[in-house]
Design a protein around this motif. Structure first.
Motif, PDB file in Angstrom:
ATOM      1  N   TRP A 136      -7.181  20.922  -5.386  1.00 47.44           N
ATOM      2  CA  TRP A 136      -6.357  19.771  -5.736  1.00 47.44           C
ATOM      3  C   TRP A 136      -6.758  18.517  -4.964  1.00 47.44           C
ATOM      4  N   VAL A 137      -7.219  18.661  -3.738  1.00 49.26           N
ATOM      5  CA  VAL A 137      -7.620  17.480  -2.971  1.00 49.26           C
ATOM      6  C   VAL A 137      -8.739  16.742  -3.691  1.00 49.26           C
ATOM      7  N   ASP A 138      -9.703  17.479  -4.224  1.00 47.79           N
ATOM      8  CA  ASP A 138     -10.797  16.865  -4.971  1.00 47.79           C
ATOM      9  C   ASP A 138     -10.283  16.188  -6.233  1.00 47.79           C
ATOM     10  N   VAL A 139      -9.382  16.842  -6.945  1.00 43.36           N
ATOM     11  CA  VAL A 139      -8.826  16.263  -8.175  1.00 43.36           C
ATOM     12  C   VAL A 139      -8.063  14.980  -7.877  1.00 43.36           C
ATOM     13  N   LEU A 140      -7.228  15.001  -6.846  1.00 48.33           N
ATOM     14  CA  LEU A 140      -6.439  13.811  -6.516  1.00 48.33           C
ATOM     15  C   LEU A 140      -7.323  12.667  -6.049  1.00 48.33           C
ATOM     16  N   ALA A 141      -8.372  12.975  -5.305  1.00 49.42           N
ATOM     17  CA  ALA A 141      -9.304  11.923  -4.888  1.00 49.42           C
ATOM     18  C   ALA A 141      -9.999  11.320  -6.109  1.00 49.42           C
ATOM     19  N   HIS A 142     -10.377  12.176  -7.048  1.00 48.76           N
ATOM     20  CA  HIS A 142     -11.018  11.695  -8.276  1.00 48.76           C
ATOM     21  C   HIS A 142     -10.056  10.823  -9.080  1.00 48.76           C
ATOM     22  N   GLN A 143      -8.803  11.255  -9.216  1.00 46.57           N
ATOM     23  CA  GLN A 143      -7.827  10.472  -9.977  1.00 46.57           C
ATOM     24  C   GLN A 143      -7.535   9.135  -9.306  1.00 46.57           C
ATOM     25  N   ALA A 144      -7.523   9.113  -7.981  1.00 45.53           N
ATOM     26  CA  ALA A 144      -7.340   7.843  -7.286  1.00 45.53           C
ATOM     27  C   ALA A 144      -8.494   6.897  -7.589  1.00 45.53           C
ATOM     28  N   GLN A 145      -9.701   7.428  -7.599  1.00 40.76           N
ATOM     29  CA  GLN A 145     -10.871   6.603  -7.894  1.00 40.76           C
ATOM     30  C   GLN A 145     -10.838   6.089  -9.330  1.00 40.76           C
ATOM     31  N   VAL A 146     -10.506   6.960 -10.276  1.00 43.24           N
ATOM     32  CA  VAL A 146     -10.444   6.577 -11.687  1.00 43.24           C
ATOM     33  C   VAL A 146      -9.417   5.467 -11.888  1.00 43.24           C
TER      34      VAL A 146
ATOM     35  N   SER B  36       0.829  -1.208   0.000  1.00 45.37           N
ATOM     36  CA  SER B  36       0.000   0.000   0.000  1.00 45.37           C
ATOM     37  C   SER B  36       0.862   1.256   0.000  1.00 45.37           C
ATOM     38  N   SER B  37       1.930   1.239   0.814  1.00 42.93           N
ATOM     39  CA  SER B  37       2.825   2.392   0.870  1.00 42.93           C
ATOM     40  C   SER B  37       3.499   2.623  -0.469  1.00 42.93           C
ATOM     41  N   ALA B  38       3.901   1.532  -1.123  1.00 41.25           N
ATOM     42  CA  ALA B  38       4.542   1.655  -2.431  1.00 41.25           C
ATOM     43  C   ALA B  38       3.577   2.238  -3.454  1.00 41.25           C
ATOM     44  N   LEU B  39       2.313   1.800  -3.389  1.00 41.17           N
ATOM     45  CA  LEU B  39       1.317   2.319  -4.329  1.00 41.17           C
ATOM     46  C   LEU B  39       1.052   3.800  -4.065  1.00 41.17           C
ATOM     47  N   ALA B  40       0.957   4.186  -2.782  1.00 38.33           N
ATOM     48  CA  ALA B  40       0.753   5.591  -2.438  1.00 38.33           C
ATOM     49  C   ALA B  40       1.928   6.437  -2.901  1.00 38.33           C
ATOM     50  N   ALA B  41       3.154   5.914  -2.719  1.00 41.49           N
ATOM     51  CA  ALA B  41       4.349   6.645  -3.152  1.00 41.49           C
ATOM     52  C   ALA B  41       4.357   6.814  -4.670  1.00 41.49           C
ATOM     53  N   HIS B  42       3.991   5.760  -5.391  1.00 37.94           N
ATOM     54  CA  HIS B  42       3.943   5.826  -6.862  1.00 37.94           C
ATOM     55  C   HIS B  42       2.905   6.855  -7.311  1.00 37.94           C
ATOM     56  N   PHE B  43       1.748   6.854  -6.678  1.00 33.95           N
ATOM     57  CA  PHE B  43       0.674   7.793  -7.010  1.00 33.95           C
ATOM     58  C   PHE B  43       1.136   9.230  -6.769  1.00 33.95           C
ATOM     59  N   ALA B  44       1.766   9.472  -5.622  1.00 29.54           N
ATOM     60  CA  ALA B  44       2.225  10.815  -5.281  1.00 29.54           C
ATOM     61  C   ALA B  44       3.288  11.298  -6.263  1.00 29.54           C
TER      62      ALA B  44
ATOM     63  N   ARG C 219      -8.574   3.299  -9.709  1.00 37.87           N
ATOM     64  CA  ARG C 219      -8.909   2.181  -8.820  1.00 37.87           C
ATOM     65  C   ARG C 219      -7.931   2.040  -7.664  1.00 37.87           C
ATOM     66  N   ILE C 220      -7.528   3.179  -7.138  1.00 31.52           N
ATOM     67  CA  ILE C 220      -6.662   3.208  -5.963  1.00 31.52           C
ATOM     68  C   ILE C 220      -7.553   3.397  -4.741  1.00 31.52           C
ATOM     69  N   PRO C 221      -7.469   2.513  -3.759  1.00 37.69           N
ATOM     70  CA  PRO C 221      -8.313   2.655  -2.564  1.00 37.69           C
ATOM     71  C   PRO C 221      -8.194   4.040  -1.941  1.00 37.69           C
ATOM     72  N   LYS C 222      -9.286   4.519  -1.344  1.00 36.64           N
ATOM     73  CA  LYS C 222      -9.318   5.873  -0.792  1.00 36.64           C
ATOM     74  C   LYS C 222      -8.191   6.117   0.201  1.00 36.64           C
ATOM     75  N   GLY C 223      -7.962   5.149   1.080  1.00 35.39           N
ATOM     76  CA  GLY C 223      -6.932   5.322   2.099  1.00 35.39           C
ATOM     77  C   GLY C 223      -5.552   5.511   1.495  1.00 35.39           C
ATOM     78  N   ILE C 224      -5.273   4.754   0.433  1.00 35.29           N
ATOM     79  CA  ILE C 224      -3.977   4.871  -0.226  1.00 35.29           C
ATOM     80  C   ILE C 224      -3.872   6.221  -0.936  1.00 35.29           C
TER      81      ILE C 224
END
Length: 430
Positions: free
Chosen positions: A288-298, A40-48, A300-305
């Motif tokens: 940006w918080v809304d945009v990043l949450a939307h991109q995570a959803q698109v 999960s941490s690796a996925l969050a780091a990749h997303f960021a 298929r990245i879990p909300k917490g990550i």
């Protein structure tokens, strides 16, 4: 009956206390949990990292099935997609971005075959007949010359070094001392904003179409990362200074997508913000918080990550993971929450079905500050393709709104201060 060695070991194991078995089970659970946490941490780091790292190689995911005819009768047959079936004029980039053609409105769409046919309106570069894949884009012009504009390639000074820009002189219209400064979005270049030249020229505005740090044209920062508006506004400030030094008395900022966030930051933080008469924003990032949450959803990245990815971008200790020189201040870039602090007249043009930067925050910002913000809602344009879907409406909306906004004000002369004062993100440039 004598026991075998194996059965003896089994017997002893069977006699282990329950507490030992519980510890062994807990250990296995902890190991599994640690593996999940690491993943999960690796996925969050990749997303960021992906959010703030410029993409130099653009994916060519549009299939080109055939090219037919020549000259004005040349047509291209494409694999249908959610983008290609929308009417309007668009571009196709191919051969690693070295090829560029402009395509006309939809001529034929066959859902059964999954194909789309469009006329080739202009071939700017490359050999389309050799292309098998390309990148679909709303960027239809390659330089001001494609719009019949005389222009100069210039450079304006920034703290990182000279940045290239296109200078397009205006005519002797009603606003000879007002310049338009065009600010492109994330992953794009100056050519994205060329559509803005049409209404700007209608009003006689001189235009400066700029590059900014880490966009591949302007000088890069040491970290080579996007600041999502938190750093790029300084280059816009330098562009304003250049305009003022060359005859401008005030400016209008045209911002596209992330360029909208950059323009808002300039109007908020720049020491020259009093010279910004208006903002014209196409599909802007206002939260940006809304945009990043939307991109995570698109993706298929879990909300917490996804939230952890935002945390990495916003906190100092996350810099080693994201590569950012400094953390991002998402609160300062949240213009929905800060709506009443925006004191610059702003026009937003945004499609309700935007699949990259959601429409909702733009609507909320306009609803919370109707005195300063005017919203023009489009349909079926997806992201930053409002002009492509309905160019006449887009051009008229901007030209008429700007004409009214830039009209002479009664009373003493001089530009009206348009800054947001001492708000959460307001501060001068260091």
């Amino acid at each position: 009956m004598p026991r075998t060695p194996g059965s003896a070991r089994l017997s002893r194991n069977e006699q282990l206390p329950r507490s030992v078995w519980a510890l062994l089970g807990a250990g296995a659970g902890l190991a599994a949990a640690s593996a999940v946490a690491a993943s999960s941490s690796a996925l969050a780091a990749h997303f960021a990292r992906k959010i703030v790292t410029p993409e130099r190689v653009k994916a060519e995911d549009q299939e080109i099935l055939a090219v037919q005819g020549s000259g004005t009768e040349r047509r291209v047959i494409l694999k249908s997609s959610p983008d290609t079936i929308v009417d309007g004029e668009y571009s196709l980039f191919f051969a690693g971005g070295t090829g560029h053609v402009r395509l006309g409105p939809l001529e034929d769409y066959t859902p059964g075959d999954g194909t789309v046919t469009r006329r080739v309106l202009a071939e700017y570069s490359g050999d389309l007949s050799q292309a098998v894949r390309g990148k679909w884009s709303g960027v239809v012009f390659s330089s001001p010359a494609d719009l019949g504009c005389a222009y100069e390639e210039i450079e304006f000074p920034t703290e990182l070094g000279p940045a290239p820009a296109w200078f397009v002189p205006g005519d002797a219209g009603e606003h000879p001392s007002t310049w338009a400064i065009m600010v492109h979005g994330r992953g794009a270049t100056r050519s994205e904003t060329l559509r803005s030249l049409i209404p700007a020229r209608r009003l006689g505005l001189t235009s400066l179409i700029i590059s900014y740090r880490n966009d591949g044209d302007a000088p890069a920062t040491a970290d080579g990362r996007y600041g999502l508006g938190m750093t790029e506004w300084q280059d816009v400030e330098d562009a304003i200074a250049y305009a003022l030094a060359h005859g401008a008395q005030d400016v209008v900022l045209f911002g596209w997508s992330m360029g909208g966030a950059i323009s808002l930051a300039a109007a908020d933080r720049s020491s020259l913000r009093q010279y910004i008469r208006a903002l014209v924003l196409d599909a802007p990032v206002v939260d940006w918080v809304d945009v990043l949450a939307h991109q995570a959803q698109v993706n298929r990245i879990p909300k917490g990550i996804g939230r952890f990815g935002q945390f990495l971008l916003a906190h100092r200790w996350g810099r080693r993971i994201t590569g950012l020189a400094a953390p991002l201040d998402f609160r300062a870039m949240d213009w929905v929450t800060r709506a009443v602090e925006l004191r610059t007249p702003t026009l937003i043009l945004h499609s309700a079905d935007d699949d990259f930067v959601p429409f909702g925050p733009s609507a909320l910002l306009a609803g919370r500050n109707p005195e300063m913000v005017t919203l023009e809602t489009f349909r079926k344009a997806r992201h930053t393709k409002e002009w492509n879907v309905d160019p006449e409406r887009w051009e008229v909306a901007i030209a008429s709104w700007l004409a009214q906004t830039l009209a002479p004000r009664p009373g003493p002369g001089g530009p009206m201060p348009s800054s947001v004062g001492t708000s959460a993100g307001a501060q001068g440039r260091d």
